[in-house]
Design a protein around this motif. Sequence first.
Motif, PDB file in Angstrom:
ATOM      1  N   ASN A   8       0.837  -1.183   0.000  1.00 19.31           N
ATOM      2  CA  ASN A   8       0.000   0.000   0.000  1.00 19.31           C
ATOM      3  C   ASN A   8       0.883   1.248   0.000  1.00 19.31           C
ATOM      4  O   ASN A   8       1.868   1.313   0.726  1.00 19.31           O
ATOM      5  CB  ASN A   8      -0.882  -0.054   1.252  1.00 19.31           C
ATOM      6  CG  ASN A   8      -1.787   1.119   1.377  1.00 19.31           C
ATOM      7  OD1 ASN A   8      -1.341   2.234   1.657  1.00 19.31           O
ATOM      8  ND2 ASN A   8      -3.062   0.878   1.172  1.00 19.31           N
ATOM      9  N   LEU A   9       0.533   2.237  -0.796  1.00 21.49           N
ATOM     10  CA  LEU A   9       1.336   3.460  -0.898  1.00 21.49           C
ATOM     11  C   LEU A   9       1.420   4.217   0.424  1.00 21.49           C
ATOM     12  O   LEU A   9       2.442   4.819   0.729  1.00 21.49           O
ATOM     13  CB  LEU A   9       0.771   4.377  -1.970  1.00 21.49           C
ATOM     14  CG  LEU A   9       0.898   3.857  -3.391  1.00 21.49           C
ATOM     15  CD1 LEU A   9       0.224   4.810  -4.347  1.00 21.49           C
ATOM     16  CD2 LEU A   9       2.342   3.663  -3.758  1.00 21.49           C
ATOM     17  N   GLU A  10       0.362   4.179   1.203  1.00 25.65           N
ATOM     18  CA  GLU A  10       0.382   4.862   2.490  1.00 25.65           C
ATOM     19  C   GLU A  10       1.453   4.255   3.401  1.00 25.65           C
ATOM     20  O   GLU A  10       2.236   4.968   4.024  1.00 25.65           O
ATOM     21  CB  GLU A  10      -0.992   4.787   3.150  1.00 25.65           C
ATOM     22  CG  GLU A  10      -1.094   5.622   4.390  1.00 25.65           C
ATOM     23  CD  GLU A  10      -2.512   5.684   4.919  1.00 25.65           C
ATOM     24  OE1 GLU A  10      -2.823   6.691   5.564  1.00 25.65           O
ATOM     25  OE2 GLU A  10      -3.304   4.739   4.707  1.00 25.65           O
ATOM     26  N   GLU A  11       1.509   2.923   3.440  1.00 37.24           N
ATOM     27  CA  GLU A  11       2.529   2.245   4.241  1.00 37.24           C
ATOM     28  C   GLU A  11       3.925   2.505   3.679  1.00 37.24           C
ATOM     29  O   GLU A  11       4.867   2.783   4.424  1.00 37.24           O
ATOM     30  CB  GLU A  11       2.253   0.742   4.273  1.00 37.24           C
ATOM     31  CG  GLU A  11       3.248  -0.040   5.080  1.00 37.24           C
ATOM     32  CD  GLU A  11       2.972  -1.527   5.079  1.00 37.24           C
ATOM     33  OE1 GLU A  11       3.690  -2.235   5.794  1.00 37.24           O
ATOM     34  OE2 GLU A  11       2.058  -1.996   4.370  1.00 37.24           O
ATOM     35  N   LEU A  12       4.046   2.433   2.363  1.00 32.28           N
ATOM     36  CA  LEU A  12       5.338   2.650   1.715  1.00 32.28           C
ATOM     37  C   LEU A  12       5.901   4.032   2.044  1.00 32.28           C
ATOM     38  O   LEU A  12       7.055   4.159   2.453  1.00 32.28           O
ATOM     39  CB  LEU A  12       5.206   2.492   0.198  1.00 32.28           C
ATOM     40  CG  LEU A  12       6.430   2.838  -0.637  1.00 32.28           C
ATOM     41  CD1 LEU A  12       7.586   1.896  -0.342  1.00 32.28           C
ATOM     42  CD2 LEU A  12       6.085   2.814  -2.115  1.00 32.28           C
ATOM     43  N   THR A  13       5.088   5.072   1.900  1.00 29.02           N
ATOM     44  CA  THR A  13       5.592   6.428   2.142  1.00 29.02           C
ATOM     45  C   THR A  13       5.799   6.704   3.629  1.00 29.02           C
ATOM     46  O   THR A  13       6.615   7.544   3.987  1.00 29.02           O
ATOM     47  CB  THR A  13       4.665   7.493   1.528  1.00 29.02           C
ATOM     48  OG1 THR A  13       3.343   7.329   2.028  1.00 29.02           O
ATOM     49  CG2 THR A  13       4.669   7.401   0.019  1.00 29.02           C
ATOM     50  N   ARG A  14       5.084   5.986   4.497  1.00 31.49           N
ATOM     51  CA  ARG A  14       5.303   6.141   5.935  1.00 31.49           C
ATOM     52  C   ARG A  14       6.669   5.571   6.318  1.00 31.49           C
ATOM     53  O   ARG A  14       7.425   6.180   7.054  1.00 31.49           O
ATOM     54  CB  ARG A  14       4.205   5.423   6.730  1.00 31.49           C
ATOM     55  CG  ARG A  14       4.361   5.535   8.248  1.00 31.49           C
ATOM     56  CD  ARG A  14       3.276   4.779   8.990  1.00 31.49           C
ATOM     57  NE  ARG A  14       3.121   3.401   8.589  1.00 31.49           N
ATOM     58  CZ  ARG A  14       3.930   2.395   8.953  1.00 31.49           C
ATOM     59  NH1 ARG A  14       4.965   2.632   9.705  1.00 31.49           N
ATOM     60  NH2 ARG A  14       3.690   1.162   8.548  1.00 31.49           N
ATOM     61  N   VAL A  15       6.995   4.410   5.774  1.00 37.84           N
ATOM     62  CA  VAL A  15       8.250   3.739   6.074  1.00 37.84           C
ATOM     63  C   VAL A  15       9.414   4.362   5.309  1.00 37.84           C
ATOM     64  O   VAL A  15      10.533   4.442   5.805  1.00 37.84           O
ATOM     65  CB  VAL A  15       8.136   2.226   5.738  1.00 37.84           C
ATOM     66  CG1 VAL A  15       9.458   1.515   5.883  1.00 37.84           C
ATOM     67  CG2 VAL A  15       7.078   1.573   6.617  1.00 37.84           C
ATOM     68  N   MET A  16       9.127   4.807   4.084  1.00 45.41           N
ATOM     69  CA  MET A  16      10.175   5.333   3.218  1.00 45.41           C
ATOM     70  C   MET A  16       9.670   6.576   2.481  1.00 45.41           C
ATOM     71  O   MET A  16       9.226   6.495   1.331  1.00 45.41           O
ATOM     72  CB  MET A  16      10.590   4.245   2.222  1.00 45.41           C
ATOM     73  CG  MET A  16      11.845   4.550   1.475  1.00 45.41           C
ATOM     74  SD  MET A  16      12.278   3.118   0.466  1.00 45.41           S
ATOM     75  CE  MET A  16      12.861   3.950  -0.974  1.00 45.41           C
ATOM     76  N   PRO A  17       9.721   7.736   3.132  1.00 46.34           N
ATOM     77  CA  PRO A  17       9.218   8.971   2.503  1.00 46.34           C
ATOM     78  C   PRO A  17       9.856   9.283   1.149  1.00 46.34           C
ATOM     79  O   PRO A  17       9.216   9.897   0.296  1.00 46.34           O
ATOM     80  CB  PRO A  17       9.565  10.050   3.531  1.00 46.34           C
ATOM     81  CG  PRO A  17       9.661   9.316   4.831  1.00 46.34           C
ATOM     82  CD  PRO A  17      10.193   7.952   4.488  1.00 46.34           C
ATOM     83  N   ALA A  18      11.085   8.852   0.923  1.00 44.54           N
ATOM     84  CA  ALA A  18      11.764   9.116  -0.353  1.00 44.54           C
ATOM     85  C   ALA A  18      11.099   8.404  -1.527  1.00 44.54           C
ATOM     86  O   ALA A  18      11.420   8.688  -2.683  1.00 44.54           O
ATOM     87  CB  ALA A  18      13.230   8.703  -0.253  1.00 44.54           C
ATOM     88  N   ALA A  19      10.171   7.515  -1.260  1.00 46.27           N
ATOM     89  CA  ALA A  19       9.479   6.804  -2.342  1.00 46.27           C
ATOM     90  C   ALA A  19       8.718   7.778  -3.238  1.00 46.27           C
ATOM     91  O   ALA A  19       8.610   7.557  -4.447  1.00 46.27           O
ATOM     92  CB  ALA A  19       8.532   5.756  -1.776  1.00 46.27           C
ATOM     93  N   ALA A  20       8.222   8.872  -2.664  1.00 49.71           N
ATOM     94  CA  ALA A  20       7.483   9.854  -3.477  1.00 49.71           C
ATOM     95  C   ALA A  20       8.376  10.448  -4.558  1.00 49.71           C
ATOM     96  O   ALA A  20       7.971  10.557  -5.719  1.00 49.71           O
ATOM     97  CB  ALA A  20       6.909  10.941  -2.584  1.00 49.71           C
ATOM     98  N   SER A  21       9.603  10.819  -4.202  1.00 50.85           N
ATOM     99  CA  SER A  21      10.500  11.386  -5.214  1.00 50.85           C
ATOM    100  C   SER A  21      11.003  10.304  -6.163  1.00 50.85           C
ATOM    101  O   SER A  21      11.255  10.573  -7.339  1.00 50.85           O
ATOM    102  CB  SER A  21      11.661  12.133  -4.563  1.00 50.85           C
ATOM    103  OG  SER A  21      12.408  11.287  -3.731  1.00 50.85           O
TER     104      SER A  21
END
Length: 72
Positions: A8-21
Amino acid sequence: MRFTKDTNLEELTRVMPAAASYFAKYNIRVMQAGSVIWGSIESIAKKKNYNDEDIAKFVKELNEKYEERKRK
C-alpha cells in the motif's frame, strides 16, 4: 520490511518517505493535495501504463534503497 507490488502506498511512504521522489522520476504521483493516493505500487503503476516487468523493477529498486537506508 520487504515491499511487494501489493504494498500500500500509504505504508510505503510512511516507512520510506523518499518513495514519493523515486516515483516522480517515472511521472507517477503518489501524493495529491498533501495526502497519499490510495492503492498499491502495482495499481498506480498500471494507471500510468507500466507493465509487470517495470513494476518488478520498481519493487526491487525500492527494496534496495530501503535496505541501503537501514544500513546507514
